[in-house]
Design a protein around this motif. Structure first.
Motif, PDB file in Angstrom:
ATOM      1  N   SER A   1       0.780  -1.201   0.020  1.00 38.01           N
ATOM      2  CA  SER A   1      -0.169  -0.060  -0.199  1.00 38.01           C
ATOM      3  C   SER A   1       1.084   1.024   0.228  1.00 38.01           C
ATOM      4  O   SER A   1       0.491   2.534  -0.638  1.00 38.01           O
ATOM      5  N   ALA A   2       1.999   0.913   0.926  1.00 34.70           N
ATOM      6  CA  ALA A   2       2.914   1.938   1.023  1.00 34.70           C
ATOM      7  C   ALA A   2       3.028   2.622  -0.762  1.00 34.70           C
ATOM      8  O   ALA A   2       3.736   4.355  -1.137  1.00 34.70           O
ATOM      9  N   ALA A   3       3.932   1.431  -1.484  1.00 34.08           N
ATOM     10  CA  ALA A   3       4.908   1.594  -2.651  1.00 34.08           C
ATOM     11  C   ALA A   3       3.850   2.055  -3.416  1.00 34.08           C
ATOM     12  O   ALA A   3       3.970   3.241  -4.133  1.00 34.08           O
ATOM     13  N   LEU A   4       2.540   1.780  -3.267  1.00 32.99           N
ATOM     14  CA  LEU A   4       1.644   2.415  -4.467  1.00 32.99           C
ATOM     15  C   LEU A   4       0.962   3.268  -3.779  1.00 32.99           C
ATOM     16  O   LEU A   4       0.845   4.618  -4.858  1.00 32.99           O
ATOM     17  N   GLN A   5       0.848   4.718  -2.841  1.00 26.68           N
ATOM     18  CA  GLN A   5       0.754   5.413  -3.073  1.00 26.68           C
ATOM     19  C   GLN A   5       2.222   6.120  -2.969  1.00 26.68           C
ATOM     20  O   GLN A   5       1.674   8.267  -3.408  1.00 26.68           O
ATOM     21  N   THR A   6       3.066   6.010  -2.710  1.00 25.79           N
ATOM     22  CA  THR A   6       4.858   6.578  -2.714  1.00 25.79           C
ATOM     23  C   THR A   6       4.838   6.840  -4.082  1.00 25.79           C
ATOM     24  O   THR A   6       4.558   7.993  -5.086  1.00 25.79           O
ATOM     25  N   ALA A   7       4.505   6.118  -4.911  1.00 30.38           N
ATOM     26  CA  ALA A   7       4.242   6.006  -6.343  1.00 30.38           C
ATOM     27  C   ALA A   7       3.375   7.382  -7.391  1.00 30.38           C
ATOM     28  O   ALA A   7       3.391   7.543  -7.535  1.00 30.38           O
ATOM     29  N   LEU A   8       1.872   7.801  -6.198  1.00 30.07           N
ATOM     30  CA  LEU A   8       1.047   8.150  -6.630  1.00 30.07           C
ATOM     31  C   LEU A   8       1.627   9.392  -6.687  1.00 30.07           C
ATOM     32  O   LEU A   8       1.450  10.475  -7.108  1.00 30.07           O
ATOM     33  N   GLU A   9       2.012   9.954  -5.580  1.00 35.74           N
ATOM     34  CA  GLU A   9       2.116  10.750  -5.125  1.00 35.74           C
ATOM     35  C   GLU A   9       3.628  11.221  -5.650  1.00 35.74           C
ATOM     36  O   GLU A   9       3.568  12.255  -5.977  1.00 35.74           O
TER      37      GLU A   9
END
Length: 66
Positions: free
Chosen positions: A49-57
């Protein structure tokens, strides 16, 4: 933690495919699709989840708390 709906919406705003997001988050496309399959909290690990959020941010998406 971001929700599946937020992930879908963010990806749509960026005009990214599920493959694009998976590549940028260094995850499998199945993980992206599983995360997006629910409206609430996705059934994926906190690290994914953190990896997805970081990529989007990193692409300019800003998530604001409720």
């Amino acid at each position: 933690m971001i929700t599946g709906s937020q992930i879908r919406a963010a990806r749509a705003l960026l005009r990214w495919s599920a493959d694009d997001l998976a590549s940028r988050a260094q995850l499998g496309v199945a993980t992206v699709r599983r995360a997006e399959s629910v409206d609430g909290a996705p059934s994926i690990t906190a690290a994914n989840s953190a990896a997805l959020q970081t990529a989007l941010e990193s692409a300019g998406v800003e998530f604001i708390p409720e």
